[in-house]
Design an enzyme around this catalytic site. Structure first.
Site, PDB file in Angstrom:
ATOM      1  N   SER A 166      17.617  99.058 -66.935  1.00  0.00           N
ATOM      2  CA  SER A 166      18.287  99.283 -67.273  1.00  0.00           C
ATOM      3  C   SER A 166      18.927  97.413 -67.478  1.00  0.00           C
ATOM      4  CB  SER A 166      19.530 100.337 -66.507  1.00  0.00           C
ATOM      5  OG  SER A 166      21.386  99.988 -67.032  1.00  0.00           O
ATOM      6  N   ARG A 334      23.628 101.746 -70.992  1.00  0.00           N
ATOM      7  CA  ARG A 334      25.097 102.481 -70.391  1.00  0.00           C
ATOM      8  C   ARG A 334      24.965 103.754 -71.272  1.00  0.00           C
ATOM      9  NH1 ARG A 334      30.613 100.489 -70.699  1.00  0.00           N
ATOM     10  NH2 ARG A 334      30.227 100.569 -72.894  1.00  0.00           N
ATOM     11  N   VAL A 456      30.903 102.525 -61.566  1.00  0.00           N
ATOM     12  CA  VAL A 456      29.903 101.454 -61.977  1.00  0.00           C
ATOM     13  C   VAL A 456      29.741 101.714 -63.754  1.00  0.00           C
ATOM     14  CG1 VAL A 456      28.937 101.524 -59.710  1.00  0.00           C
ATOM     15  CG2 VAL A 456      27.517 102.821 -62.144  1.00  0.00           C
ATOM     16  N   GLU A 457      29.338 100.310 -64.376  1.00  0.00           N
ATOM     17  CA  GLU A 457      29.063 100.955 -65.736  1.00  0.00           C
ATOM     18  C   GLU A 457      30.580 101.161 -66.652  1.00  0.00           C
ATOM     19  OE1 GLU A 457      25.397 101.295 -67.546  1.00  0.00           O
ATOM     20  OE2 GLU A 457      23.886 100.650 -65.825  1.00  0.00           O
ATOM     21  N   GLY A 458      31.328 100.254 -65.841  1.00  0.00           N
ATOM     22  CA  GLY A 458      32.935 100.020 -66.916  1.00  0.00           C
ATOM     23  C   GLY A 458      33.217 101.748 -65.691  1.00  0.00           C
TER      24      GLY A 458
END
Length: 775
Positions: A166, A334, A456-458
């Site tokens: 990722s 994402r 996670v990731e925003g």
């Protein structure tokens, strides 16, 4: 004649005012241009880079107000190559076999050595790395399929594979690395000789990642026996997945050049570097323990660590380009990782809980046949059908070369939220079975760890409130970006062109929303080749698209820059855009899979649920609009005859639930490529075997119940009843054996685990026998 002139002259003047561009610009556009520039909210460089990153895909059609459905249907359906399919069927299957969620999370807090060996040697860490660098060079769709399958088995395995593929060193190197960096690192990353992590989040900058306090100072220092220009970097990062075992650390920090050794700019900007974990001064902290997860996660720190400029990804010329690099790569990563892992989690839930609901009896009835259980079962099936459709369509967009930043936020938020709903529904159905952890509990760890994906990731609150519509209103709108760019460059002619095209766009969508509302959208044209049972959905989505585009323009007009701070309204606007995208994915899936009539209840439920929620989001925006006059105008325009959608019917929900509790081609398609062992000692495998035995035994149970009613059998326990049925000739010996097997397998399904009084804290109890080989 006089009256004619009185009417004609003002009309001619009005037409000339709008038609003659120099006159229009002087009288109308120039004052509006000045006002627009004053009201345009200030935008930081990082915000500009975030908006410029990525591309606009199908969401742009939805924002336009007249989506081209032929374009959606023409997008190629993602498919695996024979090599990718073989990897999914063999290497991925083997890695699943070597993985055990309970052993990893309760005993080892890590994957087994055999699992690590497999994922390194078989290429799992190099799925995105091209073959020329020793990777397997898979498509985004293949990457998604692998992560999805692993997530049906073991979260720690899925995350350990997911993170290196990722947003991280490999992705950044592929796009921005120097040839020397690529040739050195990519082969080592592909083979697992190096384990990467990427350190972005700090204690003082979580969701506001652009405000990271970590900094580097350009200076002179010694490197390999020579004085060179380099950086002295200080950082304190946390929540970094794989950091405890990483051999190379991707690092984001803000770079300053006070001595102007690189140029005349003091604040160069966010920079990304690749630092060996054994580089002098790099400190790997102790492990975090995120909700009993077994994957490695922890802090990394360094104080005044000198490193050469060659550590910057892309070399010195990429200093200060880190935020743009991250934003451009984030859209792709994402779009794949979290949608895939959370769809896999839903597949596990649907397959196991559906089977459990059929083999578990209460009040002499399978619990899956009670309406109270059918309601959450329907959500499980409909949500999985929708999420898998969105996951597949979005991965396909990546393979088409898109980097859809808004879509990546949509699927990240909605797939993880629906996964949370699905796991909660599954736990409600399992009851006591679900809340007792142990090797027999197939859902407990997912229930514990689902908040990780939300965070996670925003973080999801941020993603919904600020990103989806906040970015979409600018990136996806056909004219707003052009207007902003014209204002920033003081280009009156470009602003004039965009402004009047924007006005026509708004008026057109408002009229279309009103007319389609009055006519129920029955006269909206749709492609002739769509399934008849879906035709009305295309028409209604076109209506909603026009209404959304009109509502978005009116909101921006009335609230201007304040809309950025109206987070609740922005969140609801994002919901509308998201739900239209998800509905589009469902329709795309239904066509791509050949209009499977047996699957139609899943499609219908997903569409009705999404459209009802979109309708409520419209109402939420309109009802809370700051101007009551405008609110009334919007409601009369968007819903002139009332709201068309209601919740999915109980009858439809019952049809969806029935599909989950019995073997069928539909159930197999819904949970395709899930890891399903044929093993009585495995908590997932035993459900499959028990379901088959239960269905085979049902007609035999009917004969036994009839014998009980006429008095031939009067046993109390199941064993007595089965023995009497055999003795009195009610069932044959083969049928008796089947009854016994169904009962024993069901007993294995419903059992829960127990432990020593210290809950095994002293580790005196052995690992479960069925898992020792994998451990």
């Amino acid at each position: 004649m006089t009256w004619t002139l009185l009417i004609a002259l003002p009309l001619a003047a009005l037409v000339a005012l709008f038609a003659v561009r120099p006159l229009r610009r002087a009288v109308i556009t120039r004052p509006l241009f000045a006002a627009y520039r004053r009201m345009l909210p200030q935008m930081s460089q990082t915000e500009k880079e975030a908006l410029d990153a990525g591309s606009v895909w199908w969401e742009g059609e939805l924002f336009h107000g007249r989506p081209d459905w032929n374009k959606l249907l023409a997008y190629p359906q993602p498919k695996l190559t024979p090599e990718e399919q073989s990897f999914l069927d063999n290497e991925t299957e083997e890695l699943c076999r070597l993985s055990d969620d309970w052993v990893s999370s309760h005993y080892d807090h890590d994957l087994s050595p055999e699992a690590w060996k497999c994922l390194k040697e078989k290429g799992f860490l190099g799925m995105i790395i091209p073959k020329q660098y020793g990777g397997v060079g898979f498509s985004a769709y293949a990457h998604s399929q692998v992560v999805t399958k692993l997530s049906t088995r073991c979260a720690a395995t899925a995350v350990s594979v997911m993170v290196p593929n990722s947003l991280g060193p490999a992705e950044l190197l592929l796009h921005y690395g120097t040839e020397e960096q690529k040739n050195h690192y990519l082969p080592r990353l592909a083979k697992g000789l190096d384990i990467p992590c990427f350190a972005l989040t700090s204690p003082w900058a979580g969701s506001d990642a652009a405000s990271i306090p970590d900094q580097g100072i350009v200076c002179r220092g010694m490197w390999q026996g020579k004085e060179v220009v380099g950086m002295r970097v200080t950082w304190d990062k946390r929540y970094i997945t794989l950091a405890p075992i990483a051999t190379v650390v991707g690092l984001a920090f803000r770079l300053f050049d006070p001595e102007h050794l690189l140029g005349d700019v003091d604040d160069i900007g966010i920079t990304c570097a690749l630092v060996p974990a054994n580089h002098p001064g790099v400190e790997t902290g102790r492990r975090h323990f995120p909700l009993n997860a077994a994957w490695h996660n922890g802090p990394t720190r360094g104080k005044d660590v000198f490193m050469p400029l060659e550590f910057i990804i892309g070399g010195p010329k990429m200093a200060g380009q880190g935020w743009r690099m991250l934003m451009e790569c984030l859209a792709a990563g994402r779009s794949i990782s979290l949608p895939a892992s959370n769809t896999g989690m839903q597949k596990l839930t649907v397959r196991t809980v559906g089977g459990y609901a059929r083999v578990r009896n209460q009040f002499k009835t399978a619990i899956g046949k009670f309406e109270g259980i059918q309601e959450p079962l329907a959500r499980l099936g409909g949500n999985l059908y929708l999420c898998d459709a969105a996951r597949t369509m979005t991965a396909g967009a990546i393979d088409l070369g898109e980097k859809p930043s808004v879509v990546s936020a949509i699927v990240k938020y909605h797939v993880t939220e629906r996964a949370r709903q699905s796991v909660n529904d599954g736990m409600d159905i399992l009851g006591g079975k679900g809340i007792c952890l142990g090797p027999s509990n197939f859902l407990g760890r997912a229930y514990q760890q689902v908040p990780v994906a939300i965070t996670v990731e925003g973080a999801n609150i941020l993603t919904r409130s600020l990103i989806i519509f906040g970015q979409g209103a600018i990136r996806c709108h056909p004219y707003v970006m052009a207007e902003m760019q014209a204002a920033q460059t003081n280009d009156l002619a470009a602003f004039d062109k965009a402004l009047f095209a924007h006005i026509g766009h708004t008026v057109g969508n408002g009229l279309r929303a009103l007319v389609t509302g009055l006519t129920g959208s029955h006269f909206v044209g749709v492609p002739a080749n769509v399934a008849p049972e879906t035709r009305r959905y295309y028409q209604q989505l076109t209506r909603f698209s026009s209404a959304f585009a009109f509502l978005a323009d009116i909101s921006m007009l009335v609230m201007g820059g304040d809309l950025k701070r109206k987070e609740k309204l922005s969140a609801r606007m994002g919901d509308i855009l998201s739900l239209m995208y998800l509905s589009s994915a469902v329709l795309k899936r239904y066509e791509a899979e050949g209009r499977q009539q047996a699957d139609a209840p899943l499609m219908h439920w997903a569409i009705w649920d999404s459209m009802f929620k979109a309708q409520n989001a419209f109402e939420g925006v309109v009802s809370n609009f700051p101007s009551k006059f405008v609110s009334t105008l919007l409601r009369r325009t968007i819903f002139p005859l009332g709201r068309p959608y209601v919740v999915p019917s109980d009858k439809l929900g019952g049809q969806v639930a029935d599909l989950l509790i019995a073997p069928s081609a539909t159930r197999d398609r819904l949970t395709a490529d899930m890891y399903i062992p044929r093993d009585e000692q495995d908590p997932v495998g035993v459900i499959e075997l028990a379901l088959e035995a239960t269905l085979a035994a049902e007609p035999i149970h009917a004969k036994v119940r009839a014998a009980q009613k006429d008095g031939r059998i009067d046993g109390r326990s199941a064993q007595e009843i089965e023995s009497q049925a055999l003795a009195h000739g009610v069932v044959s010996s083969a049928e008796h054996a089947l009854l016994v097997r169904a009962r024993e397998l069901t007993g294995e399904v419903i059992k829960v685990d127990d432990f020593p009084f210290d809950l095994g804290l002293q580790r005196s109890e052995p690992k479960p026998a069925q898992h020792r080989a994998a451990a």
